[in-house]
Design a protein around this motif. Structure first.
Motif, PDB file in Angstrom:
ATOM      1  N   TRP A   1      40.331  34.755  46.508  1.00  0.00           N
ATOM      2  CA  TRP A   1      41.157  34.977  45.311  1.00  0.00           C
ATOM      3  C   TRP A   1      40.661  36.191  44.516  1.00  0.00           C
ATOM      4  CZ3 TRP A   1      45.266  35.386  42.893  1.00  0.00           C
ATOM      5  CH2 TRP A   1      45.458  35.158  41.525  1.00  0.00           C
ATOM      6  N   LEU A   2      39.358  36.356  44.404  1.00  0.00           N
ATOM      7  CA  LEU A   2      38.756  37.506  43.726  1.00  0.00           C
ATOM      8  C   LEU A   2      39.078  38.808  44.478  1.00  0.00           C
ATOM      9  CD1 LEU A   2      36.946  38.764  41.570  1.00  0.00           C
ATOM     10  CD2 LEU A   2      34.957  38.187  43.024  1.00  0.00           C
ATOM     11  N   GLU A   3      39.050  38.742  45.792  1.00  0.00           N
ATOM     12  CA  GLU A   3      39.367  39.931  46.587  1.00  0.00           C
ATOM     13  C   GLU A   3      40.796  40.395  46.337  1.00  0.00           C
ATOM     14  OE1 GLU A   3      39.349  41.337  51.298  1.00  0.00           O
ATOM     15  OE2 GLU A   3      38.725  39.307  50.724  1.00  0.00           O
ATOM     16  N   TRP A   4      41.713  39.444  46.293  1.00  0.00           N
ATOM     17  CA  TRP A   4      43.119  39.811  45.999  1.00  0.00           C
ATOM     18  C   TRP A   4      43.243  40.394  44.594  1.00  0.00           C
ATOM     19  CZ3 TRP A   4      46.772  38.986  42.366  1.00  0.00           C
ATOM     20  CH2 TRP A   4      48.105  39.336  42.680  1.00  0.00           C
ATOM     21  N   ALA A   5      42.516  39.795  43.641  1.00  0.00           N
ATOM     22  CA  ALA A   5      42.581  40.251  42.253  1.00  0.00           C
ATOM     23  C   ALA A   5      42.077  41.683  42.126  1.00  0.00           C
ATOM     24  CB  ALA A   5      41.769  39.309  41.359  1.00  0.00           C
ATOM     25  N   ARG A   6      41.005  41.993  42.797  1.00  0.00           N
ATOM     26  CA  ARG A   6      40.493  43.370  42.714  1.00  0.00           C
ATOM     27  C   ARG A   6      41.476  44.373  43.349  1.00  0.00           C
ATOM     28  NH1 ARG A   6      35.703  44.185  40.633  1.00  0.00           N
ATOM     29  NH2 ARG A   6      34.101  42.529  40.541  1.00  0.00           N
ATOM     30  N   ALA A   7      42.109  43.977  44.439  1.00  0.00           N
ATOM     31  CA  ALA A   7      43.115  44.855  45.055  1.00  0.00           C
ATOM     32  C   ALA A   7      44.280  45.093  44.096  1.00  0.00           C
ATOM     33  CB  ALA A   7      43.596  44.239  46.368  1.00  0.00           C
ATOM     34  N   TYR A   8      44.675  44.059  43.400  1.00  0.00           N
ATOM     35  CA  TYR A   8      45.779  44.212  42.429  1.00  0.00           C
ATOM     36  C   TYR A   8      45.384  45.143  41.289  1.00  0.00           C
ATOM     37  CZ  TYR A   8      49.006  43.123  38.656  1.00  0.00           C
ATOM     38  OH  TYR A   8      49.903  43.219  37.633  1.00  0.00           O
ATOM     39  N   VAL A   9      44.140  44.989  40.820  1.00  0.00           N
ATOM     40  CA  VAL A   9      43.660  45.856  39.729  1.00  0.00           C
ATOM     41  C   VAL A   9      43.696  47.318  40.157  1.00  0.00           C
ATOM     42  CG1 VAL A   9      41.648  46.473  38.348  1.00  0.00           C
ATOM     43  CG2 VAL A   9      42.265  44.061  38.646  1.00  0.00           C
ATOM     44  N   ARG A  10      43.249  47.570  41.396  1.00  0.00           N
ATOM     45  CA  ARG A  10      43.273  48.954  41.884  1.00  0.00           C
ATOM     46  C   ARG A  10      44.705  49.487  41.971  1.00  0.00           C
ATOM     47  NH1 ARG A  10      39.245  46.835  45.291  1.00  0.00           N
ATOM     48  NH2 ARG A  10      40.780  46.530  46.964  1.00  0.00           N
ATOM     49  N   SER A  11      45.648  48.619  42.303  1.00  0.00           N
ATOM     50  CA  SER A  11      47.037  49.071  42.466  1.00  0.00           C
ATOM     51  C   SER A  11      47.699  49.440  41.144  1.00  0.00           C
ATOM     52  CB  SER A  11      47.857  47.985  43.172  1.00  0.00           C
ATOM     53  OG  SER A  11      48.031  46.850  42.330  1.00  0.00           O
ATOM     54  N   ILE A  12      47.268  48.815  40.053  1.00  0.00           N
ATOM     55  CA  ILE A  12      47.901  49.102  38.766  1.00  0.00           C
ATOM     56  C   ILE A  12      47.098  50.089  37.925  1.00  0.00           C
ATOM     57  CG2 ILE A  12      48.985  46.824  38.734  1.00  0.00           C
ATOM     58  CD1 ILE A  12      46.922  46.027  36.588  1.00  0.00           C
ATOM     59  N   ASP A  13      45.908  50.420  38.371  1.00  0.00           N
ATOM     60  CA  ASP A  13      45.064  51.336  37.607  1.00  0.00           C
ATOM     61  C   ASP A  13      45.575  52.769  37.787  1.00  0.00           C
ATOM     62  OD1 ASP A  13      43.168  52.687  36.228  1.00  0.00           O
ATOM     63  OD2 ASP A  13      41.473  52.130  37.526  1.00  0.00           O
TER      64      ASP A  13
END
Length: 214
Positions: free
Chosen positions: A153-165
């Motif tokens: 779940w943390l791995e997905w969250a970090r990928a999402y953060v990178r996508s919106i940054d």
């Protein structure tokens, strides 16, 4: 002795017959007028010359007035046409300014959206960092299946953060579109959406990129 034929009925003598009045028995002025009236002289009369000059002067005055009015009408039409042209130029300039301001608003909105995404990504990134730190603290305390599930779940969250940054890559100049008439209205400062000659805001294309986009 008196001839019988010369005696009238009442016995008096007949009056002497009146001599016919000839042209030469008139006064010189009257004689000249009669001769002029009958075309007996080719000398121009002073009265006729004065009358001719009066007519010529009146005709010159009329023609002069016509020329003056024609020149005034032409000047007025020229001024009206010039005013129309100048108003059209000012209208197009106002539309250009309105378009620059509308495009500027587009860029400001894009910048605010980028900043909003950055703030959101920064907050989520900080949360992910705290989350990862918490996983480390619970290592050996929580069972491994639970830890494995939270790591995914943390791995997905970090990928999402990178996508919106927006700063994950260098930001580029946003693409701007042609402003709509409704978007231009607030910036036209009293000018209409159509020009005096029937032009529309769509006809007044920006000759170059807006100042804010250069």
């Amino acid at each position: 002795m008196i001839d019988d034929d010369s005696v009238v009925a009442d016995g008096s003598e007949p009056a002497a017959p009146a001599s016919p009045r000839t042209l030469y028995s008139e006064r010189p002025v009257a004689r000249a007028r009669r001769a002029k009236a009958h075309g007996l002289t080719d000398r121009p009369g002073r009265w006729r010359d004065r009358k001719t000059r009066t007519l010529e002067e009146a005709l010159d005055a009329v023609l002069g007035e016509i020329e003056v009015r024609a020149a005034q009408d032409a000047r007025r039409r020229q001024d009206e046409q010039q005013a129309i042209v100048e108003r059209e130029v000012r209208w197009r300039a106002a539309v250009e300014v309105a378009k620059e301001q509308a495009v500027r608003e587009q860029l400001e909105q894009a910048l605010r959206e980028e900043a909003g995404r950055w703030q959101e990504s920064a907050a989520l990134s900080a949360y992910c960092t705290a989350w990862e730190h918490r996983i480390g603290e619970l290592q050996g305390v929580v069972d491994e299946p639970t830890l494995s599930q939270t790591r995914r779940w943390l791995e997905w969250a970090r990928a999402y953060v990178r996508s919106i940054d927006p700063l994950s890559e260098l930001p580029k100049m946003p693409d701007v579109r042609e402003p709509t008439p409704e978007e231009l209205k607030p910036y036209l400062r009293g000018w209409s959406l159509t020009g005096r000659n029937g032009g529309t805001v769509g006809d007044a294309r920006m000759s170059s990129a807006p100042t804010c986009c250069r």
